[in-house]
Design a protein around this motif. Sequence first.
Motif, PDB file in Angstrom:
ATOM      1  N   GLY A  93       0.819  -1.204   0.000  1.00 33.61           N
ATOM      2  CA  GLY A  93       0.000   0.000   0.000  1.00 33.61           C
ATOM      3  C   GLY A  93       0.857   1.258   0.000  1.00 33.61           C
ATOM      4  O   GLY A  93       1.925   1.290   0.634  1.00 33.61           O
ATOM      5  N   ILE A  94       0.400   2.279  -0.677  1.00 32.81           N
ATOM      6  CA  ILE A  94       1.188   3.517  -0.748  1.00 32.81           C
ATOM      7  C   ILE A  94       1.268   4.191   0.617  1.00 32.81           C
ATOM      8  O   ILE A  94       2.331   4.695   1.004  1.00 32.81           O
ATOM      9  N   SER A  95       0.180   4.186   1.377  1.00 33.41           N
ATOM     10  CA  SER A  95       0.266   4.784   2.711  1.00 33.41           C
ATOM     11  C   SER A  95       1.122   3.937   3.644  1.00 33.41           C
ATOM     12  O   SER A  95       1.701   4.460   4.603  1.00 33.41           O
TER      13      SER A  95
ATOM     14  N   GLU B  44       6.677   8.244 -10.727  1.00 37.02           N
ATOM     15  CA  GLU B  44       7.093   9.620 -10.446  1.00 37.02           C
ATOM     16  C   GLU B  44       6.222  10.251  -9.360  1.00 37.02           C
ATOM     17  O   GLU B  44       6.726  10.941  -8.459  1.00 37.02           O
ATOM     18  N   ILE B  45       4.910  10.013  -9.431  1.00 33.60           N
ATOM     19  CA  ILE B  45       3.995  10.577  -8.432  1.00 33.60           C
ATOM     20  C   ILE B  45       4.320  10.052  -7.039  1.00 33.60           C
ATOM     21  O   ILE B  45       4.410  10.815  -6.066  1.00 33.60           O
ATOM     22  N   ILE B  46       4.517   8.751  -6.945  1.00 32.67           N
ATOM     23  CA  ILE B  46       4.775   8.132  -5.644  1.00 32.67           C
ATOM     24  C   ILE B  46       6.121   8.565  -5.085  1.00 32.67           C
ATOM     25  O   ILE B  46       6.236   8.924  -3.892  1.00 32.67           O
ATOM     26  N   GLU B  47       7.144   8.567  -5.915  1.00 32.77           N
ATOM     27  CA  GLU B  47       8.472   8.948  -5.432  1.00 32.77           C
ATOM     28  C   GLU B  47       8.507  10.400  -4.972  1.00 32.77           C
ATOM     29  O   GLU B  47       9.131  10.728  -3.958  1.00 32.77           O
ATOM     30  N   ALA B  48       7.819  11.275  -5.704  1.00 30.64           N
ATOM     31  CA  ALA B  48       7.768  12.689  -5.298  1.00 30.64           C
ATOM     32  C   ALA B  48       7.074  12.833  -3.945  1.00 30.64           C
ATOM     33  O   ALA B  48       7.505  13.614  -3.081  1.00 30.64           O
TER      34      ALA B  48
END
Length: 211
Positions: A14-16, A190-194
């Motif tokens: 999960g991203i969170s 890119e969105i997640i790493e930023a």
Amino acid sequence: MNVLVIKANNRPDGISTRMYDTFLENIKDNKEVNVSTYDVFEEDTPYFGQEVFTGLGKQHEGLELNDTEQRLLDAKQKAKDVISEADVVVVAFPLWNFTIPAKLQTFIDYLAEAGFSFKYTAEGALQPLLTDKRVIFLNARGGNYSDPSMAPIEMSLNYMRNIFGGHFGMKVADEVVIEGHAAAPDQAVEIIEAGLEKVAKVASELSYQNA
């Protein structure tokens, strides 16, 4: 400074969950803070219902609680204790089906107690009681809920702001939102790493001075 980091996602990818891990990794060398964690999925957090009220009534009257009532009141007390000990509360949570995970809702239900997190004045107005604490939100959502057309159905971050910042009175010190990675899979990395870079920055810069 005591920092409580709450994990509200049991998906390993999960991203969170990654936001939670990134925050802990970047705060671990901060000598100004004592860090504790609370995982709403790993803790014993039975759902809030009539048994809580029955148990509270029995407790007030000095009566013996059954096992279910005792379990619920113990879980409720632990949630209150970890919040009481914290100067800063960090919550890493996803948007699931437009709202927060049920286990996080249960944790909030444990805290929403008159005399602990709020009270009513003689005039009947609500008065928050946790105004000495700061809260940081780390939120992940696959769609673009910042878009005006989507914002009205976003009931995760908005709800958390209203509860922790409004009802409980904590100062919302920072927010990091990672969104749109599911809507734009070609840009997801890119969105997640930023977003994770922003999480790392918030964690590494946390101090008494930015109160």
